[in-house]
Structures are given as C-alpha cells and as structure tokens.
Design an enzyme around this catalytic site. Structure first.
Site, short mmCIF file in Angstrom:
data_model
loop_
_atom_site.label_atom_id
_atom_site.label_comp_id
_atom_site.label_asym_id
_atom_site.label_seq_id
_atom_site.Cartn_x
_atom_site.Cartn_y
_atom_site.Cartn_z
N CYS A 135 0.83 -1.20 0.00
CA CYS A 135 0.00 0.00 0.00
C CYS A 135 0.87 1.25 0.00
CB CYS A 135 -0.93 0.00 1.22
SG CYS A 135 -1.97 1.47 1.34
N CYS A 138 -0.56 4.10 2.16
CA CYS A 138 -0.36 3.90 3.60
C CYS A 138 1.07 4.17 4.03
CB CYS A 138 -0.72 2.46 3.99
SG CYS A 138 -2.33 1.89 3.42
N ASP A 139 2.04 3.70 3.23
CA ASP A 139 3.42 3.64 3.68
C ASP A 139 4.40 4.52 2.92
OD1 ASP A 139 2.58 1.71 5.50
OD2 ASP A 139 2.95 0.08 4.10
#
Length: 323
Positions: A135, A138-139
C-alpha cells in the site's frame, strides 16, 4: 443494536459493493447488518486518487469511502467491526460467525472483496512492515528520499509507482514481461515521470536485507541470468486473491476461489448472494462493485419477501392443525 435479533440481511464486507447493498436494503426497510474487519472502503480506502467514478473528476479513496459509509448508515443499517470466520447456510436462517458472536439473518450478501496477492518468495514475510509493503498510500511517506522497487505491471502497480515519486528519490518498476498491462493513460504518466525507471523481463526470486530491505534478487525470464538490484523498499502489486475462505465449504466458489453468481448476484444456494471483487467476473472496479451491490440488494429483498410469505403460510397451516 440487538445482537439477538434475526436480520433480514447480513452484508459481509464494507467495500463499495457492501456499502451500496446496505444503502439499498436499509432504504427498503430491511433489517440490515453490515460487518467489516477493517476500515470501511476495502481496497478503495487505500487508493490515493480515483478518476473513473462517475460524478468525480478526481476523488480521494478515503474520502469516497467515508461518503459511502455515511450513506450506508443513513437509513438505519447496523454496523459491526469484526473478523468473519464462517458463513453457514440454513433454512430459514443463515449464520455469520465472528470470533466472539454468531449473527443470524434470512439472507446474506458476501462482499468480502479481494486482497493483494503475495509473491511467495524468501524475505517477503520477514520484511513485511520493514521495507515490504502492498500500500503506497499507507506507507509511501516512510520512504522519503529512498530508492524503491515496485513489482508488477498492471494499473495498480503503475499508479502506485507514480504516487511513490512524491516521496522517493527513484522508483523502479520490475515487470516479468516486456510491456505493461496498465491502461495507456496510466502508462503515459509513468513513462513521462523522470523518477520512474523500468526493468523488463525480470522475476523477483528473493527480497534481501538485514534489519530492513537492502535489495531484491531477480532472474531474467528470457536469459535466466540472476542478479541483485539494490533498493530500500519493495511495493508489491501482482494481482488480487478473493477473500472467500469463509464460504469455501459451501461449494459456491470456482477453482481460483471467486464466488460464482448469475447476473442477479445469486449463488446456487438460495438466500446467499455475492457482490464486488469476491465475485467471478471480468472487470473489478469501484463502479462495477457498486452495480453488483445494488443488484445483490434487490435480489436479497425479493428473496426475503418470498421467504416471509412462505413462513407466514407455514405458520397459518401449523396453527390450523393445532386447532
């Protein structure tokens, strides 16, 4: 919410398919329970920009997810956050088993979606959260000024590679073929981005590192040559697998695990329906998932109406026999 009550419909999964289904069922005054193990939105919540959903030239995935969830709850649908372990068929009621409770309903819509496929190579599991990710939204921010690898060649891989250039100093797409599968407009953005590089005809054999990722070992799919490529993070986008373990025992999935339905989202088991990415179909997009959710809700409504009539008739017959 009364956990003892029997719902008209339980919707397993709060992605775009499940949330759309909840809008339609609760709006039709069906007692509706929506169950989701994570944040509402499914894969959509992890998508930065959605540009192909009608009415929005561009919308953030988390924003659209919240709007759909608020809409789903507006008409009175109950919501539970939990991990579904098993869905059981039965008559007249189905059961949905969580870790700590079992809910019953006259019908079930399975909208559990799909999850990112794993490479299955050494180092992938070991470095999850320490350089391996699925992701970018997300990261990505954790990899500022680093050199990253994206594995894959479809829409998600290329879109996320472009997104990662906001943070990374260099992003290299490794693809096992000699051309991308992504849509042409998405490819164009990647080819025009000076931070993105490409390595063709390569298969990742291993993800290497010490405490964090330091590189990938890859093999040329044409020549067989093996070499190591340095990087500080690996983002994997090689496809999706259906989240259908909770219905595997029901015999409604194909060999790949996707649930078979007809055009009305009906499985071969009366009262059990499926919608969205978990369903066997050719195109998996937010807009197709919402369409599935609408059809599944309509089918569930018709099924419950007919079931209620049968139960009413049965009750009348039983009362007459008693008297």
């Amino acid at each position: 919410m009364n956990p003892q009550q029997v719902y008209d419909v339980i919707i397993a999964g709060a992605g775009p398919a499940g949330m759309t289904a909840a809008v339609y069922t609760s709006r039709a005054n069906m007692r509706t329970l929506l169950i989701e193990k994570g944040s509402p939105g499914g894969q959509m919540v992890n998508t930065e920009d959605i540009e192909n959903y009608p009415g929005y030239e561009s919308v953030l995935g988390p924003e659209l997810s919240q709007k759909m969830f608020d809409h789903a709850r507006k008409f009175g649908a109950d919501y539970v956050r939990g991990q579904i372990r098993e869905i059981r068929d039965g008559y007249p009621f189905k059961s949905v088993v969580l870790d700590d409770w079992e809910y019953k309903a006259k019908s079930v819509i399975v909208a559990t979606g799909a999850e990112h496929r794993k490479l299955g190579v050494p180092g992938e599991k070991e470095f999850a959260g320490r350089g391996v990710s699925y992701c970018a939204v997300c990261d990505g921010a954790f990899f500022a000024d680093m050199e990253l690898v994206v594995v894959g060649g479809g829409d998600s891989a290329v879109e996320e590679a472009v997104f990662l250039t906001r943070y990374a100093s260099k992003v290299t797409i490794i693809h096992r073929r000699d051309s991308l599968r992504a849509q042409k407009i998405i490819q164009k953005r990647a080819f025009e981005n000076e931070k993105i590089h490409f390595i063709w005809n390569q298969q990742v054999l291993e993800i290497r590192g010490d405490s964090t990722v330091s590189g990938v070992l890859m093999q040329n799919t044409v020549t067989g040559e093996v070499l190591e490529y340095p990087c500080q993070g690996v983002f994997i986008y090689i496809g999706m697998d259906p989240i259908s373990y909770c219905v595997k025992h029901l015999g409604i999935t194909n060999d790949a695990g996707y649930i078979r339905t007809d055009e009305q989202m009906r499985t071969k088991l009366p009262g059990i329906f499926a919608a969205g990415d978990v369903r066997e179909k050719t195109l998996r997009q937010v807009v197709t998932a919402t369409g599935d959710g609408c059809l599944a809700a309509q089918s569930a409504q018709h099924y419950v109406e007919q079931l209620d009539e049968r139960l009413k008739e049965q009750s009348l017959l039983e009362s007459r026999n008693i008297s």
